[in-house]
Design a protein around this motif. Structure first.
Motif, short mmCIF file in Angstrom:
data_model
loop_
_atom_site.label_atom_id
_atom_site.label_comp_id
_atom_site.label_asym_id
_atom_site.label_seq_id
_atom_site.Cartn_x
_atom_site.Cartn_y
_atom_site.Cartn_z
N LEU A 172 66.59 18.29 0.64
CA LEU A 172 66.97 19.01 1.85
C LEU A 172 68.38 18.57 2.23
CD1 LEU A 172 66.08 20.92 4.15
CD2 LEU A 172 65.31 18.89 5.39
N VAL A 173 69.32 19.51 2.21
CA VAL A 173 70.72 19.23 2.54
C VAL A 173 70.96 19.65 3.99
CG1 VAL A 173 73.12 19.56 1.86
CG2 VAL A 173 71.32 19.71 0.15
N SER A 174 71.45 18.73 4.80
CA SER A 174 71.60 19.04 6.22
C SER A 174 72.59 18.08 6.86
CB SER A 174 70.23 18.95 6.92
OG SER A 174 70.35 19.28 8.30
N THR A 175 72.97 18.40 8.09
CA THR A 175 73.76 17.48 8.91
C THR A 175 72.80 16.67 9.78
OG1 THR A 175 73.99 19.16 10.65
CG2 THR A 175 75.72 19.06 8.97
N ASP A 176 73.32 15.62 10.40
CA ASP A 176 72.47 14.78 11.25
C ASP A 176 71.89 15.58 12.41
OD1 ASP A 176 72.76 11.95 10.16
OD2 ASP A 176 74.85 12.53 10.35
N ASP A 177 72.71 16.39 13.05
CA ASP A 177 72.25 17.14 14.21
C ASP A 177 71.12 18.10 13.86
OD1 ASP A 177 74.12 15.83 15.70
OD2 ASP A 177 75.59 17.44 15.64
N SER A 178 71.20 18.74 12.70
CA SER A 178 70.21 19.75 12.33
C SER A 178 68.85 19.14 11.99
CB SER A 178 70.71 20.57 11.13
OG SER A 178 71.89 21.25 11.47
N LEU A 179 68.81 17.83 11.69
CA LEU A 179 67.55 17.19 11.34
C LEU A 179 66.82 16.60 12.53
CD1 LEU A 179 68.27 15.30 7.99
CD2 LEU A 179 66.96 17.39 8.34
N ARG A 180 67.46 16.61 13.68
CA ARG A 180 66.84 16.01 14.86
C ARG A 180 65.57 16.77 15.23
NH1 ARG A 180 70.06 12.53 17.90
NH2 ARG A 180 72.18 12.27 17.08
N GLU A 181 64.55 16.00 15.54
CA GLU A 181 63.27 16.51 16.05
C GLU A 181 62.53 17.36 15.02
OE1 GLU A 181 64.01 18.52 19.71
OE2 GLU A 181 64.96 16.79 20.66
N LEU A 182 62.88 17.27 13.75
CA LEU A 182 62.15 18.00 12.72
C LEU A 182 61.03 17.13 12.17
CD1 LEU A 182 64.91 19.85 10.63
CD2 LEU A 182 63.47 20.76 12.44
N ASP A 183 59.90 17.74 11.90
CA ASP A 183 58.76 17.05 11.30
C ASP A 183 58.87 17.22 9.79
OD1 ASP A 183 56.42 15.76 10.82
OD2 ASP A 183 55.11 17.41 11.43
N LEU A 184 59.33 16.17 9.11
CA LEU A 184 59.62 16.26 7.68
C LEU A 184 58.49 15.66 6.86
CD1 LEU A 184 63.35 15.09 7.68
CD2 LEU A 184 62.50 17.43 7.61
N PRO A 185 58.30 16.14 5.65
CA PRO A 185 57.34 15.51 4.74
C PRO A 185 57.91 14.19 4.23
CG PRO A 185 58.51 17.24 3.59
CD PRO A 185 58.94 17.32 5.03
N ALA A 186 57.09 13.44 3.50
CA ALA A 186 57.53 12.16 2.96
C ALA A 186 58.72 12.34 2.03
CB ALA A 186 56.37 11.48 2.22
N VAL A 187 59.71 11.48 2.17
CA VAL A 187 60.90 11.53 1.33
C VAL A 187 61.05 10.20 0.62
CG1 VAL A 187 62.13 13.25 2.69
CG2 VAL A 187 62.34 10.84 3.28
N ASP A 188 61.67 10.23 -0.56
CA ASP A 188 61.82 9.04 -1.38
C ASP A 188 63.27 8.64 -1.59
OD1 ASP A 188 58.90 8.66 -2.85
OD2 ASP A 188 59.35 10.74 -2.37
N VAL A 189 64.20 9.55 -1.36
CA VAL A 189 65.61 9.28 -1.62
C VAL A 189 66.43 9.85 -0.47
CG1 VAL A 189 67.56 9.61 -3.19
CG2 VAL A 189 65.24 9.40 -4.12
N ALA A 190 67.42 9.08 -0.02
CA ALA A 190 68.39 9.56 0.97
C ALA A 190 69.78 9.38 0.39
CB ALA A 190 68.25 8.82 2.29
N LEU A 191 70.57 10.47 0.37
CA LEU A 191 71.94 10.41 -0.12
C LEU A 191 72.90 10.63 1.04
CD1 LEU A 191 71.83 12.47 -3.46
CD2 LEU A 191 71.48 10.02 -3.13
#
Length: 352
Positions: A172-191
């Motif tokens: 999932l490619v996004s900016t910090d603001d766009s990810l706020r308050e989103l319910d995300l599934p489990a993630v294994d890598v952050a770039l």
């Protein structure tokens, strides 16, 4: 307010949402000025981190009750591996490196009898333009889902549903603001593809591991089961050393140096991507009509013809414009007509 047209003295409840972002925009002093006109109020403040401008204004709070859903802040969850990868500057080089990293980390090895679910990744970009550039790149579009602030709510929900509903292998490619308050599934890598962020922003990004079911207990069980630790990778161009040290000092994290991919590795990744697209095309489209032409061209020109095709396709994968080596014009390719036996093209007029 200054003109006396708006009275705030009877205001009872004040809600300050995204206080840290307001501070970045320079609105902290204005907020404090507005609050100074209120006499008795209840202040509800929501923030991913505690901004410094609030810590410097204790008069804003009267016997505050602090509710911390993420533990002491700023902090990073335990069990995450932190890496830093220095690459040459340039957006195309960065995109190709991101594609290589995702291919390495989101692909499930084939030796499993019962393959586990493929990992997922978060890619933090600094702007909507960068989100678009990465998610539409030829080497990344099959791996990525984009979310940015200019999308409609319905499009955002569709993108999040694709990311959450897949069996993994997506980023999932996004900016910090766009990810706020989103319910995300489990993630294994952050770039982190735009260099090292501030410690506050880095801690907020790492909180997605906790929100997505990667809390301390879950991470401990993951490591005990022998699975690879989640990774947070900072991609920078050599000017992030002081910021990395600051993150290590304030958050207690320790960065390992990740060797960047060589040009040969990136080229091999591009060729593998091209080969995958060609195999997919051969299964979807009728290629029989071109087999005779392909055999004739290969017999005439040999492997160099295929090598030239790979060069052009690899440049397309990079996102580079095609430039004529003769005139320098973009999106023009010189055409070489070969008649080895001089049966057709005996002079220039025959070509025209």
């Amino acid at each position: 307010v200054d003109a006396g047209l708006l009275k705030l003295d009877r205001l009872g409840v004040v809600v300050v949402d995204e206080a840290d972002e307001m501070g970045k925009m320079g609105l902290g002093p204005d907020i404090m000025t507005l609050l100074s006109f209120t006499e008795q109020r209840q202040t509800l403040l929501f923030s991913g981190t505690l901004p410094s401008w609030l810590e410097e204004c204790p008069e804003m709070f009267n016997e505050p009750l602090r509710v911390d859903l993420l533990g002491s802040s700023p902090h990073v969850p335990q069990g995450v591996r932190h890496l830093a990868c220095q690459i040459a500057s340039g957006s195309m080089r960065r995109a190709r490196t991101v594609a290589w990293l995702l291919e390495q980390r989101l692909t499930v090895p084939s030796e499993y009898d019962k393959p586990p679910a493929a990992p997922r990744a978060l890619v933090f970009a600094k702007s909507r333009a960068e989100v678009t550039r990465l998610s539409t790149h030829a080497m990344l579009k099959h791996r990525t889902v984009a979310i940015h602030g200019q999308m409609t709510p319905a499009d955002r929900e569709d993108a999040l549903a694709i990311f959450a509903g897949s069996s993994g292998g997506l980023a999932l490619v996004s900016t910090d603001d766009s990810l706020r308050e989103l319910d995300l599934p489990a993630v294994d890598v952050a770039l982190h593809i735009s260099g090292a962020p501030s410690p506050e922003v880095y801690a907020q990004r790492m909180s997605h591991f906790v929100r997505a079911g990667r809390g301390p207990e879950a991470l401990g069980k993951r490591l005990a089961a022998g699975r690879v630790a989640p990774e947070s990778i900072v991609i920078h161009s050599g000017d992030a050393s002081s910021q990395l040290r600051r993150i290590e000092r304030e958050l207690g994290s320790s960065f390992e140096m990740l060797a960047p991919p060589s040009e040969a590795i990136l080229r091999a990744a591009a060729v593998a991507c091209i080969s995958r697209e060609l195999r997919l095309a051969s299964s979807q489209y009728d290629t029989e009509a071109f087999l005779e032409d392909a055999e004739r061209e290969l017999e005439l020109h040999g492997p160099r013809l295929l090598a030239a095709a790979l060069v052009l396709l690899e440049r397309r994968q990079r996102g580079e414009d095609w430039v004529s080596p003769l005139s320098g014009r973009k999106n023009y390719t010189p055409l070489l007509l070969v008649d080895p036996h001089l049966e057709q093209f005996r002079n220039r007029n025959a070509v025209e």
